[in-house]
Design an enzyme around this catalytic site. Structure first.
Site, PDB file in Angstrom:
ATOM      1  N   VAL A  94       0.867  -1.187   0.000  1.00  0.00           N
ATOM      2  CA  VAL A  94       0.000   0.000   0.000  1.00  0.00           C
ATOM      3  C   VAL A  94       0.902   1.234   0.000  1.00  0.00           C
ATOM      4  O   VAL A  94       1.710   1.427   0.923  1.00  0.00           O
ATOM      5  CB  VAL A  94      -0.950   0.025   1.219  1.00  0.00           C
ATOM      6  CG1 VAL A  94      -1.755   1.321   1.240  1.00  0.00           C
ATOM      7  CG2 VAL A  94      -1.890  -1.178   1.191  1.00  0.00           C
ATOM      8  N   HIS A  98       3.012   3.815   6.135  1.00  0.00           N
ATOM      9  CA  HIS A  98       2.400   3.219   7.324  1.00  0.00           C
ATOM     10  C   HIS A  98       3.460   2.476   8.117  1.00  0.00           C
ATOM     11  O   HIS A  98       4.352   1.858   7.562  1.00  0.00           O
ATOM     12  CB  HIS A  98       1.249   2.273   6.957  1.00  0.00           C
ATOM     13  CG  HIS A  98       1.612   1.259   5.926  1.00  0.00           C
ATOM     14  ND1 HIS A  98       1.687   1.562   4.586  1.00  0.00           N
ATOM     15  CD2 HIS A  98       1.925  -0.059   6.037  1.00  0.00           C
ATOM     16  CE1 HIS A  98       2.026   0.471   3.918  1.00  0.00           C
ATOM     17  NE2 HIS A  98       2.191  -0.522   4.765  1.00  0.00           N
TER      18      HIS A  98
HETATM   19  P1  AMP Z   1       2.659  -3.200   3.274  1.00  0.00           P
HETATM   20  O1  AMP Z   1       2.942  -4.536   2.629  1.00  0.00           O
HETATM   21  O2  AMP Z   1       3.722  -2.767   4.233  1.00  0.00           O
HETATM   22  O3  AMP Z   1       2.345  -2.147   2.235  1.00  0.00           O
HETATM   23  O4  AMP Z   1       1.399  -3.420   4.186  1.00  0.00           O
HETATM   24  C1  AMP Z   1       0.093  -3.108   3.808  1.00  0.00           C
HETATM   25  C2  AMP Z   1      -0.787  -3.607   4.914  1.00  0.00           C
HETATM   26  O5  AMP Z   1      -2.069  -3.017   4.774  1.00  0.00           O
HETATM   27  C3  AMP Z   1      -1.009  -5.135   4.898  1.00  0.00           C
HETATM   28  O6  AMP Z   1      -0.581  -5.671   6.150  1.00  0.00           O
HETATM   29  C4  AMP Z   1      -2.521  -5.278   4.689  1.00  0.00           C
HETATM   30  O7  AMP Z   1      -3.059  -6.378   5.385  1.00  0.00           O
HETATM   31  C5  AMP Z   1      -3.034  -3.950   5.194  1.00  0.00           C
HETATM   32  N1  AMP Z   1      -4.303  -3.496   4.641  1.00  0.00           N
HETATM   33  C6  AMP Z   1      -4.660  -3.424   3.333  1.00  0.00           C
HETATM   34  N2  AMP Z   1      -5.910  -2.930   3.208  1.00  0.00           N
HETATM   35  C7  AMP Z   1      -6.349  -2.670   4.467  1.00  0.00           C
HETATM   36  C8  AMP Z   1      -7.559  -2.137   5.002  1.00  0.00           C
HETATM   37  N3  AMP Z   1      -8.585  -1.781   4.232  1.00  0.00           N
HETATM   38  N4  AMP Z   1      -7.671  -2.010   6.360  1.00  0.00           N
HETATM   39  C9  AMP Z   1      -6.647  -2.378   7.157  1.00  0.00           C
HETATM   40  N5  AMP Z   1      -5.475  -2.861   6.703  1.00  0.00           N
HETATM   41  C10 AMP Z   1      -5.330  -3.023   5.389  1.00  0.00           C
END
Ligand code: AMP
Ligand code: ZN
Length: 112
Positions: A94, A98
């Site tokens: 994403v 974060h």
């Molecule tokens: P990253 O791989 O560091 O970009 O992590 C993205 C994180 O966002 C993953 O752990 C997903 O499970 C989480 N994620 C994606 N969509 C959502 C959402 N709608 N609400 C909460 N977490 C999410």
């Protein structure tokens, strides 16, 4: 709008654990540990690579709030891991900055 901006805007549901003017913390939809919370700036910043001097206040604020959020979640005393995946090699999925806050059980050795 990116998925996390939609959560900030209230257009997508999330289990919010902390929110103020600058940041938001909510439970990851696919928790990898007993406690898995994402802490984000409300401002859309795609990745750490996109940070500028302008972002010092929000990012400093975010980091300082992490232990407070950890305490609220009851994981501070036993400890936790904070991860920021960045870019393709970093496994970022994403593209809105974060911080993964992982704990509630031993997170294990760091494998990379
Ligand atoms: P990253 O791989 O560091 O970009 O992590 C993205 C994180 O966002 C993953 O752990 C997903 O499970 C989480 N994620 C994606 N969509 C959502 C959402 N709608 N609400 C909460 N977490 C999410
Ligand atoms: Zn965004």
């Amino acid at each position: 709008m990116c998925v996390f901006c939609k959560i900030v805007a209230g257009e997508l549901p999330a289990k919010v654990v902390y929110e103020d003017d600058l940041i938001m913390a909510f439970h990851d939809i696919n928790p990898r540990k007993k406690v898995h919370v994402l802490v984000i700036p409300k401002k859309h910043i795609p990745s750490l690579n996109d940070l500028t001097e302008e972002d010092k206040e929000v990012m400093g604020h975010l980091v300082v709030k992490i232990p407070e959020i950890a305490k609220k979640l009851g994981i501070a005393e036993d400890g936790y891991r904070v991860i920021v995946n960045t870019g393709r090699h970093g496994g970022q999925e994403v593209y809105h900055v974060h911080f993964h806050l992982l704990g509630g059980e031993p997170v294990g050795p760091m494998t990379c």
